[in-house]
Design an enzyme around this catalytic site. Structure first.
Site, PDB file in Angstrom:
ATOM      1  N   SER A 205       0.825  -1.198   0.000  1.00 47.22           N
ATOM      2  CA  SER A 205       0.000   0.000   0.000  1.00 47.22           C
ATOM      3  C   SER A 205       0.867   1.260   0.000  1.00 47.22           C
ATOM      4  O   SER A 205       1.660   1.455  -0.908  1.00 47.22           O
ATOM      5  CB  SER A 205      -0.966  -0.040   1.189  1.00 47.22           C
ATOM      6  N   HIS A 410      -7.473  -5.789  -0.595  1.00 48.83           N
ATOM      7  CA  HIS A 410      -6.319  -4.955  -0.251  1.00 48.83           C
ATOM      8  C   HIS A 410      -5.562  -5.475   0.970  1.00 48.83           C
ATOM      9  O   HIS A 410      -4.336  -5.345   1.055  1.00 48.83           O
ATOM     10  CB  HIS A 410      -6.794  -3.525   0.011  1.00 48.83           C
TER      11      HIS A 410
END
Length: 434
Positions: A205, A410
């Protein structure tokens, strides 16, 4: 990457749910925070037991037994030792005086790997899965594993002169400073310690943002990285899905509100909200449904196969870990303004800082390190269209792969129960090749 919205939305939903049962907010505060010594039990009153908790199997007499695994209470050192790799702690001082902590799982010094976490996270994210975690898997394979902590998180609240609890100036940073000062200092420290000239890099990320921004601003560091493994890069987030997209669009207002109340540190470790979630979310299936299925999955992507009920209390024992207001807003600006650029401080301040009304872009044309990008079909925060844009902008992408599981989201890159099956083989293949 865990956003502020996750926490606020989660708590709101929990309180609304309990209120709908006739449960008042005064008892919840009393019951949540009134603990008996020596165990994970909460005192409750008769009203709560009769009106809210009568169906829960975890109710025993006058207490609620919360199912909190031991790994939720162990710190990074404790987890490393438990899973066979006692670690070292190192401290790196950056040019601008910030001191960040490095965890080190010693291995073959010829194969150093540096791992960097995402927003509101810490090095803990790479080890909380125990034997299935990325850190332990790499250490078991003999790699020299280093895990960084971004300035301002729970492990890196230090400065040579500034006090994070007293000096607001401590929090005047975003991932730009992490890329310009912290990451280069960390890489040089590892190279000096190992005697090598290059490292392997892994980012999740926002951890990708600092690697890519660093090599754009300091091109000489391209040569110090063998290959960079990019997991769900948050470099471009213009196509981020609802409901987080709303917060991205409202980021200027959010920034204004935070500034107005003087809130420079966002979601620190041990905050009241974290303590509340640590008590509510482990309450069996109801807690899992409220905290994970109805909230977290709506933001990151729905996947119960990878983030199961039994594991989530461990996550809450280690995150969120805190960051600065400016860092949160800088990341949101990438989505709102659709560009990977320096921090936008407003036209007048931009002229003073950059000599122009708009902040300059990070020049991706000079990022020449080898990059392997991994994306998830079900990632609602960093969607495929945005990762494909990054792939096309970088000059040396050696692999671009959308992971096979259709629901891969994610969070699965670092917390996924089967990451060792669906992700790690590709990582090991890249490390062996380069």
């Amino acid at each position: 990457m865990v956003y502020t919205s996750v926490i606020f939305h989660m708590v709101t939903m929990i309180l609304l749910y309990l209120s709908s049962t006739g449960y008042s907010l005064t008892p919840i505060v009393e019951d949540i925070f009134l603990e008996k010594p020596g165990g994970d039990v909460l005192q409750i009153n008769e009203f709560t037991k009769k009106s809210v908790l009568r169906e829960l199997p975890i109710l025993d007499g006058n207490v609620i037994k919360t199912n909190v695994p031991a790994d939720a209470k162990l710190d990074f050192n404790g987890l490393a030792a438990k899973y066979g790799h006692p670690c070292e702690e190192h401290y790196v001082e950056s040019e601008d005086g910030y001191v960040t902590k490095l965890f080190h799982l010693p291995g073959d010094r010829k194969r150093p790997v540096l791992m960097m976490h995402g927003l509101f996270d810490s090095a803990d994210t790479f080890i909380i899965r125990g034997n299935r975690s990325m850190a332990i898997s790499l250490a078991n394979a003999g790699y020299d594993v280093w895990l960084g902590n971004m300035r301002g998180n729970k492990h890196s609240r230090r400065h040579v002169t500034l006090n994070p609890d007293k000096d607001p100036e401590f929090w005047n940073f975003s991932y730009h400073e992490m890329a310009l000062y912290d990451l280069p200092a960390t890489i040089d420290y590892i190279l000096g310690h190992t005697g090598q000239t290059r490292i392997y890099g892994i980012g999740h990320s926002q951890g990708n943002n600092i690697f890519i921004a660093m090599t754009a601003m300091l091109p000489q560091y391209n040569k110090k990285i063998r290959v960079f493994i990019s997991l769900a890069p948050a470099v471009h987030i213009e196509n981020i899905k609802l409901p987080t997209k709303i917060l991205v669009l409202l980021s200027p207002l959010i920034n204004y509100l935070f500034e107005g109340i003087g809130n420079e540190e966002i979601l620190p470790d041990g905050a009241i909200l974290q303590r509340l979630l640590q008590k509510v979310c482990p309450l069996g299936l109801p807690g899992y449904v409220l905290c994970v299925q109805l909230i977290l999955f709506q933001l990151a992507g729905y996947n119960t196969a990878e983030l199961e009920q039994e594991f989530f209390p461990i996550v809450l024992g280690h995150s969120p870990s805190g960051t600065s207001r400016k860092n949160l807003i800088h990341l949101a600006q990438s989505g709102k303004y659709k560009r990977f650029a320096y921090y936008d401080a407003g036209a007048e301040e931009n002229i003073r800082l950059y000599g122009r009304k708009e902040p300059p872009l990070y020049d991706l044309s000079v990022v020449t390190m080898k990059v392997a990008i991994f994306a998830g079909n079900n990632d609602k925060l960093v969607v495929l269209k945005d990762t494909a844009r990054l792939r096309d902008e970088l000059t040396n992408v050696v692999e671009y792969r959308v992971l096979e599981p259709r629901k891969w989201n994610h969070l699965d890159f670092v917390w996924g129960r089967n990451a060792n099956k669906f992700l790690f083989p590709y990582i090991f293949k890249l490390l062996q090749k380069y």
